[in-house]
Write an enzyme that holds these catalytic residues in place. Structure first.
Site, PDB file in Angstrom:
ATOM      1  N   HIS A   1       2.918  -1.982   3.637  1.00  0.00           N
ATOM      2  CA  HIS A   1       2.200  -2.986   2.843  1.00  0.00           C
ATOM      3  C   HIS A   1       2.433  -2.741   1.357  1.00  0.00           C
ATOM      4  O   HIS A   1       2.268  -1.630   0.873  1.00  0.00           O
ATOM      5  CB  HIS A   1       0.697  -2.926   3.144  1.00  0.00           C
ATOM      6  CG  HIS A   1       0.330  -3.575   4.440  1.00  0.00           C
ATOM      7  ND1 HIS A   1      -0.952  -3.935   4.767  1.00  0.00           N
ATOM      8  CD2 HIS A   1       1.097  -3.945   5.493  1.00  0.00           C
ATOM      9  CE1 HIS A   1      -0.963  -4.495   5.966  1.00  0.00           C
ATOM     10  NE2 HIS A   1       0.261  -4.497   6.425  1.00  0.00           N
TER      11      HIS A   1
ATOM     12  N   TYR B   1     -10.307  -6.890   1.492  1.00  0.00           N
ATOM     13  CA  TYR B   1     -11.587  -6.236   1.197  1.00  0.00           C
ATOM     14  C   TYR B   1     -12.485  -7.309   0.583  1.00  0.00           C
ATOM     15  O   TYR B   1     -12.151  -7.843  -0.473  1.00  0.00           O
ATOM     16  CB  TYR B   1     -11.408  -5.099   0.191  1.00  0.00           C
ATOM     17  CG  TYR B   1     -10.722  -3.860   0.740  1.00  0.00           C
ATOM     18  CD1 TYR B   1     -11.477  -2.798   1.243  1.00  0.00           C
ATOM     19  CD2 TYR B   1      -9.333  -3.733   0.736  1.00  0.00           C
ATOM     20  CE1 TYR B   1     -10.859  -1.649   1.736  1.00  0.00           C
ATOM     21  CE2 TYR B   1      -8.715  -2.583   1.228  1.00  0.00           C
ATOM     22  CZ  TYR B   1      -9.486  -1.543   1.724  1.00  0.00           C
ATOM     23  OH  TYR B   1      -8.884  -0.401   2.209  1.00  0.00           O
TER      24      TYR B   1
ATOM     25  N   PRO C   1     -15.236   5.187   3.999  1.00  0.00           N
ATOM     26  CA  PRO C   1     -13.904   4.682   4.346  1.00  0.00           C
ATOM     27  C   PRO C   1     -13.327   3.616   3.397  1.00  0.00           C
ATOM     28  O   PRO C   1     -12.147   3.288   3.506  1.00  0.00           O
ATOM     29  CB  PRO C   1     -14.088   4.113   5.747  1.00  0.00           C
ATOM     30  CG  PRO C   1     -15.546   3.890   5.889  1.00  0.00           C
ATOM     31  CD  PRO C   1     -16.243   4.862   5.012  1.00  0.00           C
TER      32      PRO C   1
ATOM     33  N   LYS D   1      -9.337   6.900   2.395  1.00  0.00           N
ATOM     34  CA  LYS D   1      -8.882   8.188   1.865  1.00  0.00           C
ATOM     35  C   LYS D   1      -9.078   9.375   2.807  1.00  0.00           C
ATOM     36  O   LYS D   1      -8.467  10.428   2.602  1.00  0.00           O
ATOM     37  CB  LYS D   1      -9.604   8.497   0.539  1.00  0.00           C
ATOM     38  CG  LYS D   1      -9.176   7.608  -0.597  1.00  0.00           C
ATOM     39  CD  LYS D   1      -7.770   7.944  -1.042  1.00  0.00           C
ATOM     40  CE  LYS D   1      -7.089   6.814  -1.737  1.00  0.00           C
ATOM     41  NZ  LYS D   1      -5.807   6.423  -1.227  1.00  0.00           N
TER      42      LYS D   1
ATOM     43  N   TYR E   1      -5.029   3.884  -4.694  1.00  0.00           N
ATOM     44  CA  TYR E   1      -4.910   3.434  -3.304  1.00  0.00           C
ATOM     45  C   TYR E   1      -3.652   4.007  -2.640  1.00  0.00           C
ATOM     46  O   TYR E   1      -3.688   4.466  -1.503  1.00  0.00           O
ATOM     47  CB  TYR E   1      -4.910   1.904  -3.224  1.00  0.00           C
ATOM     48  CG  TYR E   1      -5.265   1.393  -1.846  1.00  0.00           C
ATOM     49  CD1 TYR E   1      -6.565   1.007  -1.534  1.00  0.00           C
ATOM     50  CD2 TYR E   1      -4.304   1.324  -0.841  1.00  0.00           C
ATOM     51  CE1 TYR E   1      -6.900   0.564  -0.267  1.00  0.00           C
ATOM     52  CE2 TYR E   1      -4.623   0.898   0.435  1.00  0.00           C
ATOM     53  CZ  TYR E   1      -5.925   0.506   0.718  1.00  0.00           C
ATOM     54  OH  TYR E   1      -6.250   0.079   1.988  1.00  0.00           O
TER      55      TYR E   1
END
Ligand code: RFL
Ligand code: PHB
Length: 389
Positions: free
Chosen positions: A72, A200, A292, A296, A384
Site C-alpha cells: 500500500h 481510518y 492498534p 504499531k 506510519y
C-alpha cells in the site's frame, strides 16, 4: 538441557528471534504456553512496516509475503463524510505491506519445521531464574514433569500477560500506562475489501476502520464501549453501524456477509522500563503495548527483535557486548516514538465519553490541519511506514 538463548513465548517476537539466530548458527529453545494451533488461530495485526518486511525477508520468509501480501502506497482518513488521502510513497519514498500476523506466524512455524527446532508447547509455571548472575536458567512444567533449561541469555517474548517482565524486581522496573475508555470490536468476513487502501474514519458515533487481509477477506473495526459484549453485536448490527461511520461512497458500495471472527479488544498504552535486567531481555508486548490505531504493535515487536538479534550476533561473533549493553535504551527510544504516534492517532480519531465541545473542535481542527498541511501529512506518513531502526 542447555541452549544459548532460552526464548519464553512462541508468538511472532519469539519465533522471529529464534529464526534469525538459527540462520547464524546460534541455538535457541522456545517455550510456549499454548498449543501451536491456538497460536496460529489468533487474528491480530494486519499492516507491516517497511523495516518489518525487510527483517522478515532477512529471516528467509519473503516468498509467500511477496506473492500474497498487498503493498500500500497510502491510506485514507475520513472525517464524517469528507475524506482525504495520505500518500506514504510521495512523502517518505516508502510503502507498507498488508499481510496478516496470522500469516507471518504461520510462515515462521513452517520455516522451523525445516530444521530441528526445539519448541516446548503447552508449558506451565515457566520461571526465569538467576538472570542477574552469570548462569541463568528457566524451569517449567510440561505434562506434569519439571524441566530445566540452562542458557547464556533469556529472551522474554511472552506478551503482556507473560512472566518475564515480572522477573525484573519491582524497585528496578518502572511502568507507564494509559487505559482508553473504549474498545475495538473487530470482524473478519469473506467479502472483498471496500477500498483499495485502509480507511481510518473519525465520526460522531465513534471511530471505524476498514482494513483487509486479501481480495476476498476483509477486516473491519468499530470503536465500542468497554462493557459491550461480542454476543450483543449481530452481524447486521455491525454492518449497519459501520455504514453510518464511513464515507457515503464507501457505505454505498461495501459488500457485507457473515462474519467468520468477531472479538473485542481493549485499548491501552503501556511501557515498562528497563527492557533488560542482567541476562534477561524483554521483547515485544512483554515490555510494551500500544493501541492498534496506526498498527504499531507487531512492528515494534519486530524492531525489538532487530536490536536484540544484532546485539547477540555481535556478542557471539565479535565478543563485543556493546549492543547488549545498549539494547534497552535503543529499543525504548523507538518504543516511545511509536507510543506517542499511536496515542496521538487514537486521541485524534476516537470519540471520548467525556469529550467536551472544545475537545471536539480541537479534534476537527487537527484533522483540518492534517488535510491541508503537507508537513502534517509527511509526519503521519513517516510514522506510519515506520521510523528508522
Ligand atoms: P504475543 O503475540 O502476545 O506472543 C506472546 C506469546 O507468549 C506466550 N506466553 C507464554 N509462553 C510461555 N510461558 C508463559 N508464561 C507465557 N505467557 C504467554 C503466548 O501464548 C504467546 O504465544 O507477543 P509478541 O510475540 O511480542 O507479538 C506482539 C504482537 O502480537 C502484538 O503487538 C500485536 O498483535 C498487537 N495487536 C495488534 N497490533 C497491530 O499492529 N495491529 C492490530 O490490529 C492488533 N490487534 C493486537 C491486536 C493484540 C491483541 N491482544 C494482545 C489481545 C488484537 C489483540 C486482541
Ligand atoms: C488490521 O488490519 O487488523 C489493522 C490495520 C490497521 C490498524 C489496526 C489493525 O491500525
Amino acid at each position: 538441557m542447555r541452549t544459548q538463548i532460552c526464548i519464553i513465548g512462541g508468538g511472532p517476537s519469539g519465533l522471529l528471534l529464534s529464526q534469525l539466530l538459527h540462520l547464524k548458527g546460534i541455538d535457541t529453545v522456545v517455550l510456549e504456553r499454548r498449543t501451536r494451533e491456538y497460536v496460529l488461530g489468533r487474528i491480530r495485526a494486519g499492516v507491516l512496516e517497511f523495516g518489518t518486511v525487510e527483517l522478515l525477508r532477512e529471516a528467509g520468509l519473503g516468498a509467500r509475503m511477496t506473492r500474497e501480501g498487498f503493498v500500500h502506497d497510502g491510506t485514507y482518513i475520513a472525517l464524517q463524510n469528507r475524506g482525504f488521502r495520505i500518500d506514504f510513497k510521495k512523502h517518505t519514498g516508502k510503502q507498507v505491506m498488508v499481510y496478516g500476523q496470522t500469516e507471518v506466524t504461520a510462515d515462521l512455524y513452517d520455516a522451523r519445521d525445516g530444521w530441528d527446532a526445539p519448541v516446548f508447547y503447552d508449558v506451565q509455571a515457566v520461571n526465569p531464574q538467576a538472570v542477574d548472575g552469570d548462569a541463568p536458567f528457566v524451569t517449567f512444567l510440561q505434562g506434569g514433569k519439571v524441566h530445566r533449561i540452562d542458557c547464556d541469555y533469556v529472551a522474554g517474548c511472552d506478551g503482556f500477560h507473560g512472566v518475564s517482565r515480572k522477573a525484573i524486581p519491582d524497585d528496578v522496573r518502572r511502568e507507564y500506562e494509559r487505559v482508553y475508555p473504549f474498545g475495538w470490536l473487530g470482524i473478519l468476513s469473506e467479502t472483498p475489501p471496500v477500498s483499495d487502501e485502509l480507511i481510518y474514519a473519525n465520526h460522531p458515533r465513534g471511530f471505524a476502520l476498514c482494513s483487509m487481509r486479501n481480495e476476498n477477506l476483509s477486516r473491519y473495526y468499530l470503536q465500542c464501549p468497554l462493557d459491550d459484549r461480542v454476543e450483543d453485536w449481530s452481524d447486521d448490527a455491525f454492518w449497519d453501524e459501520l455504514k453510518r461511520r464511513i464515507p457515503e461512497d464507501a457505505a454505498d458500495t461495501i459488500v457485507t456477509g457473515p462474519s467468520i471472527e468477531k472479538s473485542i479488544a481493549p485499548l491501552r498504552s503501556f511501557v515498562s522500563e528497563p527492557m533488560r535486567w542482567g541476562r534477561l531481555f524483554l521483547v515485544g508486548d512483554a515490555a510494551h503495548i500500544v493501541p492498534p490505531t496506526g498498527a504499531k504493535g507487531l512492528n515494534l515487536a519486530a524492531s525489538d527483535v532487530y536490536y536484540l538479534y544484532h546485539a547477540l550476533l555481535r556478542h557471539y561473533r565479535d565478543g563485543d557486548d556493546q549492543g547488549l549493553e545498549e539494547y534497552s535504551a535503543r529499543a525504548l527510544a523507538r518504543v516511545w516514538q511509536a507510543t506517542r504516534f499511536s496515542w496521538w492517532f487514537t486521541t485524534t480519531m476516537h470519540r471520548f465519553p467525556d469529550q467536551s465541545e472544545f475537545d471536539q473542535r480541537m479534534q476537527e481542527t487537527e484533522l483540518d490541519f492534517l488535510e491541508s498541511s503537507t508537513a502534517a501529512q509527511a509526519a503521519l506518513a513517516e510514522n506510519y511506514v515506520g521510523l528508522p531502526y
